[in-house]
Design an enzyme around this catalytic site. Structure first.
Site, short mmCIF file in Angstrom:
data_model
loop_
_atom_site.label_atom_id
_atom_site.label_comp_id
_atom_site.label_asym_id
_atom_site.label_seq_id
_atom_site.Cartn_x
_atom_site.Cartn_y
_atom_site.Cartn_z
N GLY A 18 22.19 -4.30 -20.18
CA GLY A 18 23.17 -4.56 -21.22
C GLY A 18 24.60 -4.31 -20.77
N ASP A 19 25.44 -3.99 -21.73
CA ASP A 19 26.87 -3.83 -21.42
C ASP A 19 27.22 -2.45 -20.89
OD1 ASP A 19 26.28 -2.92 -24.14
OD2 ASP A 19 28.41 -2.45 -24.24
N THR A 51 29.24 0.54 -27.72
CA THR A 51 27.83 0.65 -28.08
C THR A 51 27.49 -0.48 -29.02
OG1 THR A 51 26.13 2.00 -29.17
CG2 THR A 51 28.40 2.28 -29.94
N GLY A 52 26.33 -1.09 -28.82
CA GLY A 52 25.95 -2.19 -29.71
C GLY A 52 25.08 -3.21 -29.01
N ARG A 110 16.11 -6.29 -17.91
CA ARG A 110 17.32 -6.55 -18.71
C ARG A 110 18.34 -5.43 -18.56
NH1 ARG A 110 20.13 -3.71 -23.11
NH2 ARG A 110 21.29 -5.29 -24.28
N THR A 157 22.96 4.73 -27.70
CA THR A 157 23.80 4.74 -26.51
C THR A 157 24.91 5.76 -26.70
OG1 THR A 157 23.39 2.44 -25.93
CG2 THR A 157 25.46 3.37 -25.18
N GLY A 213 24.46 -5.50 -26.53
CA GLY A 213 25.09 -5.63 -25.22
C GLY A 213 25.38 -7.04 -24.78
#
Length: 360
Positions: free
Chosen positions: A256-257, A277-278, A254, A226, A280
């Site tokens: 994510g963040d 980043t990670g 799906r 990301t 989410g």
């Protein structure tokens, strides 16, 4: 007797004036100290994803490729800022460089879903107006960060998704591509490895714990790449942006963040800008990007203190990842609780720092 009284009064006045003078000197000194706090004219910081990034697993050639692309990207934004351009342009153009590279899980290098498609997400936020734009689940928009900006500036909405977002992108004249533009062999092979492992586990075990362990491992190995950028321009405006292809083997649409304002992206001229980043799901629950800003605004913490507290909270919940951020003075932080994070930063003096691993 009167002479004694006058003399005593004179002494009192003298010492009061001396004390007042001393106090005024102290205050002046404190104020001087506050005023000499260095404030950067402009600054920029980027990330290219966080995770189990270990030097032993990286060839010298691949490491050099990542560092070269990180430098190319950040210099694009830095030149815009140095020449008086806006942080909005700097963030968008910097992220474009990473979106156009197959090295990162964004744009051209997006990972594959379980259905063997590429679904991209992005967001951007303007710290001056607190306006924001985001897109999710697009498959034909070449540069999702451009779409996020168009949504922010040219629509009444904050987030658009799927076909609707693509229709809007077409109306705004953004560059559209065929879905196979996003195909890269390395990403597709990554999906095949995950699917093969999943099939093997499902065939040989029916225990829920084994499947949970697989999915957790799957997540740990599929969220690299990301990209994000935060910039402060000469007018004191902060902008943050994030772009991603999500997670390998993701299902059911799906999200994510990365496209969630307050989780993956947040900017406020009064405090800071953040790109995450990670993992989410945990960054959404912890509202990472906004929480860092809130700790600065409401508790008076430094950027470094706030970032560490919030990422510690993410870790306590069971997630991992990292953030890049800068505050209104141009102080920059790259904080992560993983083995590594692709990252770079440049200040108004032109000093460049690039890192990949934890001890850099």
């Amino acid at each position: 007797m009167k002479k004694h009284i006058i003399f005593l009064l004179a002494l009192v006045v003298f010492f009061n004036c001396k004390n007042e003078s001393t106090n005024n000197t102290d205050l002046s000194s404190n104020n001087k100290s506050q005023k000499t706090t260095e404030k950067a004219e402009f600054a920029i910081i980027i990330h290219g994803g966080a995770g189990t990034i270990l030097k032993k697993n990286m060839t010298p050639e691949r490491e050099a490729s990542f560092k070269a692309k990180l430098e190319e990207a950040i210099r694009v934004g830095h030149n815009i800022l140095k020449n008086g351009g806006s942080s909005l342009d700097a963030v968008e153009k910097t992220i474009n460089v990473m979106e156009d590279s197959p090295l990162f899980n964004a744009g051209k290098g997006a990972v594959f879903t379980h259905a063997e498609t590429n679904e991209l997400d992005a967001s951007i936020m303007d710290g001056r107006t607190l306006n924001a734009g985001a897109s999710a689940g697009t498959t034909t928009v070449r540069n999702p960060i451009n779409l996020a900006r168009a949504i922010m500036e040219k629509s009444n909405h904050v987030m658009l998704s799927g076909k609707g977002a693509e229709t809007f992108a077409e109306e705004q004249g953004l560059t559209l591509v065929e879905p196979d533009y996003f195909f890269t062999e390395s990403r597709f092979n990554g999906l095949k490895r995950v699917k093969e492992k999943q099939a093997k586990i499902e065939k040989n075990t029916d225990t829920e714990s084994a499947l949970i362990n697989f999915y957790n491992e799957d997540i740990q190995n599929s969220k690299f790449g990301t990209v994000g950028c935060v910039a402060l321009d000469k007018n004191g405006n902060i902008v943050a942006g994030t772009s991603t292809g999500g997670m390998t083997n993701k299902r059911y649409g799906r999200i994510g963040d990365a496209p969630i304002i307050g989780s993956g992206t947040y900017a406020n001229n009064a405090t800071c800008g953040v790109s995450s980043t990670g993992w989410g799901e945990y960054f959404i629950r912890a509202q990472v990007a906004h929480d860092i800003s809130a700790l600065i605004e409401y508790k008076g913490l430094s950027l470094q203190e706030a970032a560490k507290i919030v990422l510690d909270k993410v870790k306590a919940l069971g997630g991992d990842g990292g953030i890049v951020a800068l505050d209104k003075n141009g102080s920059m932080v790259a904080e992560f609780n993983t083995a590594g994070m692709y990252r770079a930063q440049m200040n108004d003096k032109g000093e460049l720092n690039i890192g990949i691993y934890e001890k850099e």
